[in-house]
Write a protein that holds these residues in place. Structure first.
Motif, mmCIF file in Angstrom:
data_model
loop_
_atom_site.group_PDB
_atom_site.id
_atom_site.type_symbol
_atom_site.label_atom_id
_atom_site.label_comp_id
_atom_site.label_asym_id
_atom_site.label_seq_id
_atom_site.Cartn_x
_atom_site.Cartn_y
_atom_site.Cartn_z
ATOM 1 N N MET A 27 -56.963 13.225 -19.803
ATOM 2 C CA MET A 27 -57.726 13.856 -18.983
ATOM 3 C C MET A 27 -58.198 13.001 -17.836
ATOM 4 S SD MET A 27 -58.538 16.789 -18.083
ATOM 5 C CE MET A 27 -59.895 17.797 -17.005
ATOM 6 N N ILE A 28 -58.776 11.911 -17.997
ATOM 7 C CA ILE A 28 -59.302 10.929 -17.122
ATOM 8 C C ILE A 28 -58.342 10.270 -15.968
ATOM 9 C CG2 ILE A 28 -60.343 8.500 -16.779
ATOM 10 C CD1 ILE A 28 -61.724 9.126 -19.648
ATOM 11 N N LEU A 29 -57.094 9.989 -16.732
ATOM 12 C CA LEU A 29 -56.006 9.690 -15.886
ATOM 13 C C LEU A 29 -55.515 10.889 -14.984
ATOM 14 C CD1 LEU A 29 -53.671 7.704 -18.557
ATOM 15 C CD2 LEU A 29 -55.342 6.681 -16.675
ATOM 16 N N SER A 30 -55.481 12.040 -15.513
ATOM 17 C CA SER A 30 -55.050 13.352 -14.873
ATOM 18 C C SER A 30 -56.079 13.450 -13.668
ATOM 19 C CB SER A 30 -55.244 14.605 -15.590
ATOM 20 O OG SER A 30 -54.023 14.107 -16.775
ATOM 21 N N ILE A 31 -57.430 13.193 -13.529
ATOM 22 C CA ILE A 31 -58.054 13.422 -12.469
ATOM 23 C C ILE A 31 -58.609 12.273 -11.776
ATOM 24 C CG2 ILE A 31 -59.251 15.421 -13.866
ATOM 25 C CD1 ILE A 31 -61.603 13.713 -14.355
ATOM 26 N N ALA A 32 -58.009 11.122 -11.906
ATOM 27 C CA ALA A 32 -58.363 10.025 -11.189
ATOM 28 C C ALA A 32 -57.725 10.119 -9.762
ATOM 29 C CB ALA A 32 -57.432 8.738 -11.826
ATOM 30 N N PRO A 33 -58.387 9.901 -8.869
ATOM 31 C CA PRO A 33 -57.697 10.042 -7.515
ATOM 32 C C PRO A 33 -56.638 9.010 -7.130
ATOM 33 C CG PRO A 33 -60.306 9.871 -7.492
ATOM 34 C CD PRO A 33 -59.739 9.602 -8.868
ATOM 35 N N GLY A 34 -55.513 9.696 -6.697
ATOM 36 C CA GLY A 34 -54.275 9.018 -6.137
ATOM 37 C C GLY A 34 -53.462 8.214 -7.390
ATOM 38 N N LEU A 35 -53.995 8.550 -8.431
ATOM 39 C CA LEU A 35 -53.008 8.041 -9.789
ATOM 40 C C LEU A 35 -51.636 8.766 -10.050
ATOM 41 C CD1 LEU A 35 -53.295 5.695 -11.601
ATOM 42 C CD2 LEU A 35 -54.360 7.210 -13.203
ATOM 43 N N ASP A 36 -51.804 10.237 -9.917
ATOM 44 C CA ASP A 36 -50.542 11.037 -10.155
ATOM 45 C C ASP A 36 -50.116 10.672 -11.143
ATOM 46 O OD1 ASP A 36 -48.945 12.887 -8.983
ATOM 47 O OD2 ASP A 36 -47.325 11.347 -8.254
ATOM 48 N N TYR A 37 -50.738 10.888 -12.409
ATOM 49 C CA TYR A 37 -50.448 10.634 -13.779
ATOM 50 C C TYR A 37 -49.202 11.637 -14.002
ATOM 51 C CZ TYR A 37 -50.246 9.905 -18.777
ATOM 52 O OH TYR A 37 -49.848 9.699 -20.153
ATOM 53 N N GLN A 50 -47.757 12.907 -16.828
ATOM 54 C CA GLN A 50 -47.996 13.953 -17.868
ATOM 55 C C GLN A 50 -49.430 14.647 -17.884
ATOM 56 O OE1 GLN A 50 -46.257 12.315 -21.560
ATOM 57 N NE2 GLN A 50 -44.490 13.391 -21.183
ATOM 58 N N PRO A 51 -49.652 15.073 -16.998
ATOM 59 C CA PRO A 51 -51.246 15.444 -16.487
ATOM 60 C C PRO A 51 -51.852 16.843 -17.586
ATOM 61 C CG PRO A 51 -50.222 16.338 -14.903
ATOM 62 C CD PRO A 51 -49.067 15.636 -15.723
ATOM 63 N N ILE A 52 -53.003 16.666 -17.787
ATOM 64 C CA ILE A 52 -53.659 17.768 -18.303
ATOM 65 C C ILE A 52 -54.314 18.721 -17.098
ATOM 66 C CG2 ILE A 52 -55.867 18.656 -19.577
ATOM 67 C CD1 ILE A 52 -54.988 16.416 -21.592
ATOM 68 N N GLN A 53 -53.947 19.901 -17.006
ATOM 69 C CA GLN A 53 -54.028 20.555 -15.690
ATOM 70 C C GLN A 53 -55.462 21.098 -15.679
ATOM 71 O OE1 GLN A 53 -52.213 19.786 -13.095
ATOM 72 N NE2 GLN A 53 -50.272 19.435 -13.794
ATOM 73 N N GLY A 54 -56.669 20.462 -15.422
ATOM 74 C CA GLY A 54 -58.056 21.106 -15.287
ATOM 75 C C GLY A 54 -58.686 21.247 -16.366
ATOM 76 N N MET A 55 -59.972 21.818 -16.237
ATOM 77 C CA MET A 55 -60.839 21.991 -17.419
ATOM 78 C C MET A 55 -60.388 22.905 -18.556
ATOM 79 S SD MET A 55 -63.304 20.727 -19.003
ATOM 80 C CE MET A 55 -63.866 19.920 -17.630
ATOM 81 N N LYS A 56 -59.651 24.062 -18.241
ATOM 82 C CA LYS A 56 -59.365 24.950 -19.142
ATOM 83 C C LYS A 56 -58.224 24.694 -19.892
ATOM 84 C CE LYS A 56 -57.159 29.756 -19.142
ATOM 85 N NZ LYS A 56 -56.739 31.011 -18.573
ATOM 86 N N ASP A 57 -57.248 23.888 -19.273
ATOM 87 C CA ASP A 57 -56.119 23.101 -20.207
ATOM 88 C C ASP A 57 -56.618 22.141 -21.204
ATOM 89 O OD1 ASP A 57 -53.482 22.634 -20.727
ATOM 90 O OD2 ASP A 57 -53.171 21.328 -19.211
ATOM 91 N N PHE A 58 -57.754 21.190 -20.597
ATOM 92 C CA PHE A 58 -58.506 20.277 -21.368
ATOM 93 C C PHE A 58 -59.111 20.998 -22.793
ATOM 94 C CE2 PHE A 58 -62.578 18.235 -22.302
ATOM 95 C CZ PHE A 58 -61.897 16.852 -22.916
ATOM 96 N N VAL A 59 -59.762 22.214 -22.523
ATOM 97 C CA VAL A 59 -60.306 22.687 -23.747
ATOM 98 C C VAL A 59 -59.240 23.363 -24.663
ATOM 99 C CG1 VAL A 59 -61.746 24.909 -24.355
ATOM 100 C CG2 VAL A 59 -62.478 23.512 -22.624
ATOM 101 N N ARG A 60 -58.034 23.741 -24.101
ATOM 102 C CA ARG A 60 -56.867 24.266 -24.789
ATOM 103 C C ARG A 60 -56.381 22.952 -25.695
ATOM 104 N NH1 ARG A 60 -52.441 24.847 -22.041
ATOM 105 N NH2 ARG A 60 -51.372 25.899 -23.695
ATOM 106 N N HIS A 61 -56.333 21.917 -25.199
ATOM 107 C CA HIS A 61 -56.064 20.921 -25.862
ATOM 108 C C HIS A 61 -57.065 20.256 -27.170
ATOM 109 C CE1 HIS A 61 -52.802 20.300 -22.757
ATOM 110 N NE2 HIS A 61 -52.348 19.479 -23.627
ATOM 111 N N VAL A 62 -58.316 20.240 -26.691
ATOM 112 C CA VAL A 62 -59.425 20.051 -27.649
ATOM 113 C C VAL A 62 -59.219 21.147 -28.895
ATOM 114 C CG1 VAL A 62 -61.964 20.103 -28.017
ATOM 115 C CG2 VAL A 62 -60.945 19.091 -25.974
#
Length: 353
Positions: free
Chosen positions: A94-104, A106-118
């Motif tokens: 999640m941290i890598l996904s929201i880091a500016p300019g990193l363009d990870y 295999q991202p986790i897309q936003g807070m809703k997706d983060f909660v789904r993974h949790v």
């Protein structure tokens, strides 16, 4: 009843499967390699992981009495083995996904997706395979009854057999994060594990050792060697083959044990879950850091080494300490003493399982 004998060769098989998953993602991390169309064996490796899980659960616990005490200890032990390091991996991604300019990648897309993974309903990257594993642990006490006391539960066994058959006929339906889509891998592995516990732990047959070496090679390559007969990977056919491979390797014939019980593969097996969860973030960050400094021909092998070191670090600083603390806390807690029905239900599982 004493603890079942540790099967060193299965550590190596787990390590081999983890290495194959890492190899399967090399084209994802290095897009220049994707055009080469290298064989990708990640699905085969995960199929082996699922069969291994079923095998080990039945082998380690199948001979234990099924009581409230043993089941609760089992569930806490398995949760402590999987969830804490999984949660750390989700937070890192999640941290890598929201880091500016990193363009990870295999991202986790936003807070809703983060909660789904949790809550174990997410499917980004390798995370998709953890929910069916946890769901299998919740389902395993049913298998435990069937495998441990088959004469007392013939109807339950018949229902379970029918479910596996229907599941196979329907093509293992549902999303990949749900147990029905992977059920035969766990069930066939569990049957193999229970039979192994009943029949004996080892064989000195050179023929079995040869089969234990050759069948994994065929399993990993048949879709590329015989593309005209490829039925797709996920199905009852590969679930059965996965369980057979695990059973053959578990016999630890000297010929196959020289490979599967070797120190390098056993080391990979020990860190396999951390390697599985963290190899893409580690390799991605390594490529981003080193690509401008070294030629790609050197960066590629270096990313493998960095992924292994990162996995080892997570294994010794997060995975093992979290597991030991949670299991220790459970065993000492008033909650456990108030829920379990006997003081003899303690189950200890080798750290590598």
């Amino acid at each position: 009843m004493g603890r079942p004998e540790h099967i060193a060769s299965l550590d190596g098989l787990r390590g081999l499967a983890a290495a194959l998953v890492v190899m399967a993602h090399i084209g994802l991390v290095f897009p220049s390699l994707a055009a080469i169309h290298l064989p990708v064996m990640g699905s085969e490796a995960v199929g082996l992981f699922f069969a291994l899980s079923g095998f080990l659960m039945a082998y380690l616990y199948g001979g234990q009495p099924v009581t409230r005490s043993t089941v609760l200890d089992f569930l806490v032990s398995r949760f402590a083995r999987i969830y804490p390091v999984y949660l750390v991996a989700v937070v890192v991604v999640m941290i890598l996904s929201i880091a500016p300019g990193l363009d990870y990648i295999q991202p986790i897309q936003g807070m809703k997706d983060f909660v789904r993974h949790v809550v174990l309903l997410g499917s980004s990257g390798v995370f998709w395979s953890v929910p069916p594993e946890i769901q299998f642990y919740l389902f395993f006490p049913v298998l435990w009854l069937c495998l441990g006391q088959p004469r007392q539960f013939p109807v339950l066994i018949a229902v379970l057999m029918a479910l596996v058959a229907i599941d196979g006929l329907l093509g293992l339906p549902g999303p990949g994060i749900l147990l029905p889509s992977k059920l035969p891998y766990f069930v066939f592995g569990a049957v193999a594990g229970r039979l192994h516990g009943l029949w004996g732990p080892a064989s000195r047959s050179p023929f079995i050792g040869l089969l234990a070496l050759l069948l994994p090679v065929l399993f990993m390559s048949y879709r590329y060697l015989l593309p005209t007969v490829d039925p797709g990977f996920w199905g009852v056919h590969s679930a059965f083959a996965s369980a057979i491979i695990v059973a053959l390797v578990a016999w630890q014939a000297p010929l196959s044990a020289r490979i599967f019980a070797s120190a390098p593969l056993r080391f990979l097996g020990a860190i396999s879950f951390s390697l599985y969860l963290f190899h893409v973030p580690a390799m991605f960050l390594a490529r981003r850091t080193l690509s401008g400094l070294l030629p790609e021909s050197l960066v590629i092998p270096l990313t493998f080494v960095i992924a292994g070191l990162a996995a080892w670090f997570v294994h010794v600083t997060v995975e093992m300490p979290a597991r030991q603390w949670l299991v220790g806390y459970w065993r000492k807690s008033g909650l456990r003493s108030g829920l379990v029905d006997t003081p003899t239900g303690k189950i200890e599982v080798p750290a590598s399982n």
